[in-house]
Design a protein around this motif. Structure first.
Motif, PDB file in Angstrom:
ATOM      1  N   TYR A  35       0.821  -1.213   0.000  1.00  0.00           N
ATOM      2  CA  TYR A  35       0.000   0.000   0.000  1.00  0.00           C
ATOM      3  C   TYR A  35       0.856   1.264   0.000  1.00  0.00           C
ATOM      4  CZ  TYR A  35      -3.171  -3.675   1.463  1.00  0.00           C
ATOM      5  OH  TYR A  35      -3.879  -4.860   1.534  1.00  0.00           O
ATOM      6  N   HIS A  36       2.083   1.155  -0.478  1.00  0.00           N
ATOM      7  CA  HIS A  36       3.003   2.299  -0.392  1.00  0.00           C
ATOM      8  C   HIS A  36       2.505   3.524  -1.153  1.00  0.00           C
ATOM      9  CE1 HIS A  36       4.612   1.491  -4.469  1.00  0.00           C
ATOM     10  NE2 HIS A  36       4.650   0.196  -4.132  1.00  0.00           N
ATOM     11  N   ALA A  37       1.652   3.337  -2.140  1.00  0.00           N
ATOM     12  CA  ALA A  37       1.116   4.488  -2.881  1.00  0.00           C
ATOM     13  C   ALA A  37       0.296   5.409  -1.990  1.00  0.00           C
ATOM     14  CB  ALA A  37       0.255   3.998  -4.046  1.00  0.00           C
ATOM     15  N   PHE A  38      -0.227   4.872  -0.896  1.00  0.00           N
ATOM     16  CA  PHE A  38      -1.106   5.638  -0.009  1.00  0.00           C
ATOM     17  C   PHE A  38      -0.387   6.102   1.262  1.00  0.00           C
ATOM     18  CE2 PHE A  38      -3.442   2.127  -2.053  1.00  0.00           C
ATOM     19  CZ  PHE A  38      -4.222   2.858  -2.937  1.00  0.00           C
ATOM     20  N   MET A  39       0.942   5.918   1.296  1.00  0.00           N
ATOM     21  CA  MET A  39       1.699   6.199   2.515  1.00  0.00           C
ATOM     22  C   MET A  39       2.796   7.221   2.247  1.00  0.00           C
ATOM     23  SD  MET A  39       2.045   2.168   3.547  1.00  0.00           S
ATOM     24  CE  MET A  39       2.872   2.355   5.129  1.00  0.00           C
ATOM     25  N   ASN A  40       3.106   8.035   3.244  1.00  0.00           N
ATOM     26  CA  ASN A  40       4.258   8.933   3.180  1.00  0.00           C
ATOM     27  C   ASN A  40       5.512   8.113   3.462  1.00  0.00           C
ATOM     28  OD1 ASN A  40       3.344  11.781   2.787  1.00  0.00           O
ATOM     29  ND2 ASN A  40       2.075  11.295   4.569  1.00  0.00           N
ATOM     30  N   LEU A  41       6.346   7.934   2.452  1.00  0.00           N
ATOM     31  CA  LEU A  41       7.549   7.119   2.575  1.00  0.00           C
ATOM     32  C   LEU A  41       8.715   7.834   1.904  1.00  0.00           C
ATOM     33  CD1 LEU A  41       5.986   3.653   1.631  1.00  0.00           C
ATOM     34  CD2 LEU A  41       6.676   4.382   3.926  1.00  0.00           C
ATOM     35  N   ASP A  42       9.933   7.460   2.303  1.00  0.00           N
ATOM     36  CA  ASP A  42      11.138   8.027   1.708  1.00  0.00           C
ATOM     37  C   ASP A  42      11.655   7.064   0.640  1.00  0.00           C
ATOM     38  OD1 ASP A  42      11.818  10.363   3.740  1.00  0.00           O
ATOM     39  OD2 ASP A  42      11.269   8.609   4.935  1.00  0.00           O
ATOM     40  N   GLY A  43      11.205   7.248  -0.579  1.00  0.00           N
ATOM     41  CA  GLY A  43      11.652   6.372  -1.649  1.00  0.00           C
ATOM     42  C   GLY A  43      11.300   4.922  -1.379  1.00  0.00           C
ATOM     43  N   ASP A  44      12.228   4.036  -1.683  1.00  0.00           N
ATOM     44  CA  ASP A  44      11.974   2.606  -1.478  1.00  0.00           C
ATOM     45  C   ASP A  44      12.886   1.994  -0.425  1.00  0.00           C
ATOM     46  OD1 ASP A  44      14.359   2.638  -2.834  1.00  0.00           O
ATOM     47  OD2 ASP A  44      13.769   1.196  -4.384  1.00  0.00           O
ATOM     48  N   VAL A  45      13.337   2.821   0.526  1.00  0.00           N
ATOM     49  CA  VAL A  45      14.177   2.319   1.627  1.00  0.00           C
ATOM     50  C   VAL A  45      13.471   1.186   2.366  1.00  0.00           C
ATOM     51  CG1 VAL A  45      15.339   2.932   3.785  1.00  0.00           C
ATOM     52  CG2 VAL A  45      15.334   4.541   1.876  1.00  0.00           C
ATOM     53  N   TRP A  46      12.151   1.250   2.439  1.00  0.00           N
ATOM     54  CA  TRP A  46      11.369   0.228   3.144  1.00  0.00           C
ATOM     55  C   TRP A  46      11.644  -1.176   2.616  1.00  0.00           C
ATOM     56  CZ3 TRP A  46       8.237  -2.450  -0.156  1.00  0.00           C
ATOM     57  CH2 TRP A  46       7.864  -1.818  -1.342  1.00  0.00           C
ATOM     58  N   ARG A  47      12.064  -1.291   1.382  1.00  0.00           N
ATOM     59  CA  ARG A  47      12.331  -2.621   0.814  1.00  0.00           C
ATOM     60  C   ARG A  47      13.462  -3.327   1.553  1.00  0.00           C
ATOM     61  NH1 ARG A  47       9.587  -3.411  -3.979  1.00  0.00           N
ATOM     62  NH2 ARG A  47       8.816  -1.513  -4.996  1.00  0.00           N
ATOM     63  N   ARG A  48      14.410  -2.548   2.094  1.00  0.00           N
ATOM     64  CA  ARG A  48      15.554  -3.128   2.806  1.00  0.00           C
ATOM     65  C   ARG A  48      15.287  -3.275   4.297  1.00  0.00           C
ATOM     66  NH1 ARG A  48      17.814   1.050  -0.154  1.00  0.00           N
ATOM     67  NH2 ARG A  48      18.601   2.136   1.691  1.00  0.00           N
ATOM     68  N   VAL A  49      14.173  -2.721   4.756  1.00  0.00           N
ATOM     69  CA  VAL A  49      13.844  -2.742   6.182  1.00  0.00           C
ATOM     70  C   VAL A  49      12.731  -3.745   6.501  1.00  0.00           C
ATOM     71  CG1 VAL A  49      13.017  -1.349   8.134  1.00  0.00           C
ATOM     72  CG2 VAL A  49      14.580  -0.346   6.454  1.00  0.00           C
ATOM     73  N   SER A  50      11.804  -3.874   5.596  1.00  0.00           N
ATOM     74  CA  SER A  50      10.629  -4.718   5.839  1.00  0.00           C
ATOM     75  C   SER A  50      10.993  -6.164   6.161  1.00  0.00           C
ATOM     76  CB  SER A  50       9.723  -4.686   4.613  1.00  0.00           C
ATOM     77  OG  SER A  50       8.629  -5.567   4.773  1.00  0.00           O
ATOM     78  N   MET A  51      10.232  -6.742   7.079  1.00  0.00           N
ATOM     79  CA  MET A  51      10.378  -8.167   7.414  1.00  0.00           C
ATOM     80  C   MET A  51       9.052  -8.900   7.181  1.00  0.00           C
ATOM     81  SD  MET A  51      12.941  -8.254  10.721  1.00  0.00           S
ATOM     82  CE  MET A  51      12.031  -7.159  11.821  1.00  0.00           C
ATOM     83  N   GLY A  52       8.247  -8.364   6.269  1.00  0.00           N
ATOM     84  CA  GLY A  52       6.985  -9.026   5.939  1.00  0.00           C
ATOM     85  C   GLY A  52       5.856  -8.732   6.896  1.00  0.00           C
ATOM     86  N   GLU A  53       5.936  -7.582   7.568  1.00  0.00           N
ATOM     87  CA  GLU A  53       4.892  -7.205   8.529  1.00  0.00           C
ATOM     88  C   GLU A  53       3.576  -6.912   7.816  1.00  0.00           C
ATOM     89  OE1 GLU A  53       6.932  -4.550   6.554  1.00  0.00           O
ATOM     90  OE2 GLU A  53       7.952  -5.479   8.277  1.00  0.00           O
ATOM     91  N   GLY A  54       2.508  -7.017   8.556  1.00  0.00           N
ATOM     92  CA  GLY A  54       1.187  -6.794   7.993  1.00  0.00           C
ATOM     93  C   GLY A  54       0.649  -8.044   7.321  1.00  0.00           C
ATOM     94  N   MET A  55      -0.448  -7.880   6.604  1.00  0.00           N
ATOM     95  CA  MET A  55      -1.066  -8.971   5.856  1.00  0.00           C
ATOM     96  C   MET A  55      -1.513 -10.117   6.766  1.00  0.00           C
ATOM     97  SD  MET A  55      -1.007  -7.594   2.959  1.00  0.00           S
ATOM     98  CE  MET A  55      -1.592  -8.923   1.928  1.00  0.00           C
TER      99      MET A  55
END
Length: 206
Positions: free
Chosen positions: A52-72
């Motif tokens: 849902y990154h299109a609907f969130m305030n994020l700094d580029g795609d840094v989240w790709r290296r941080v995420s551990m599959g949270e949510g869902m």
């Protein structure tokens, strides 16, 4: 992007390490530039809250290296009118992972090397875990009486757990004093609006 002060309306770049406006007001993140809900904007190649990154305030795609599959997390029926969301199936067993993943992604993007946070347990564990994932030093202040298991989890992720005698409010005061003394980044789940950018994803999931 800039924070907007909820008290005076002043804008402050989100790259700041300060946790509040100069006037003392809390920061907020603008939302009016984000698109309205459209299923076509869901990134279905991602199996985490960040689809849902299109609907969130994020700094580029840094989240790709941080995420551990949270949510869902699954939603199961309790009875005909009540449904339960199984957030204990998150990486650190808590719904706080959504906010921690987003906040730590922001911290990584702006170059934070060390953060401090006060918590009664779950948020501290989550921030410690994602900081470990991102190579950010982390110090968590917890009030006396905090579950030993929570403290063990915080330390298990390599963070320093500081047990503060007294109330939860006093614990927060001690932590904020540390922020002022050392200039460390305050990764607080109440003060920092990036935490809420992650938390709101549970609505999208639902």
């Amino acid at each position: 992007m800039s924070y907007i002060c909820t008290s005076c309306g002043k804008e402050t770049p989100t790259s700041t390490f300060h946790n509040a406006c100069e006037c003392g007001g809390l920061f907020s993140l603008p939302q009016d530039h984000l698109p309205l809900w459209q299923e076509s904007l869901i990134d279905k190649s991602v199996w985490s809250q960040f689809r849902y990154h299109a609907f969130m305030n994020l700094d580029g795609d840094v989240w790709r290296r941080v995420s551990m599959g949270e949510g869902m997390t699954p939603i199961v029926s309790y009875n005909g009118n009540v449904f339960l969301k199984m957030d204990f199936m998150m990486p650190t067993l808590s719904f706080k992972d959504r906010g921690a993943a987003t906040l730590v992604s922001h911290m990584k993007a702006i170059g934070v090397k060390k953060c401090v946070q006060d918590s009664s347990g779950n948020a501290g564990v989550a921030v410690a875990a994602y900081c470990a994932r991102s190579g950010i030093a982390c110090e968590i202040y917890v009030p006396e009486g905090t579950s030993p298991n929570k403290i063990a989890m915080i330390e298990g992720f390599g963070a320093k757990a500081v047990v503060v005698p007294g109330t939860r409010d006093h614990c927060a005061e001690v932590c904020r004093s540390k922020v002022k003394e050392e200039g460390a980044y305050y990764a607080n789940h109440v003060y920092n609006p990036y935490f809420y950018e992650g938390t709101k994803a549970y609505i999208y999931e639902t």
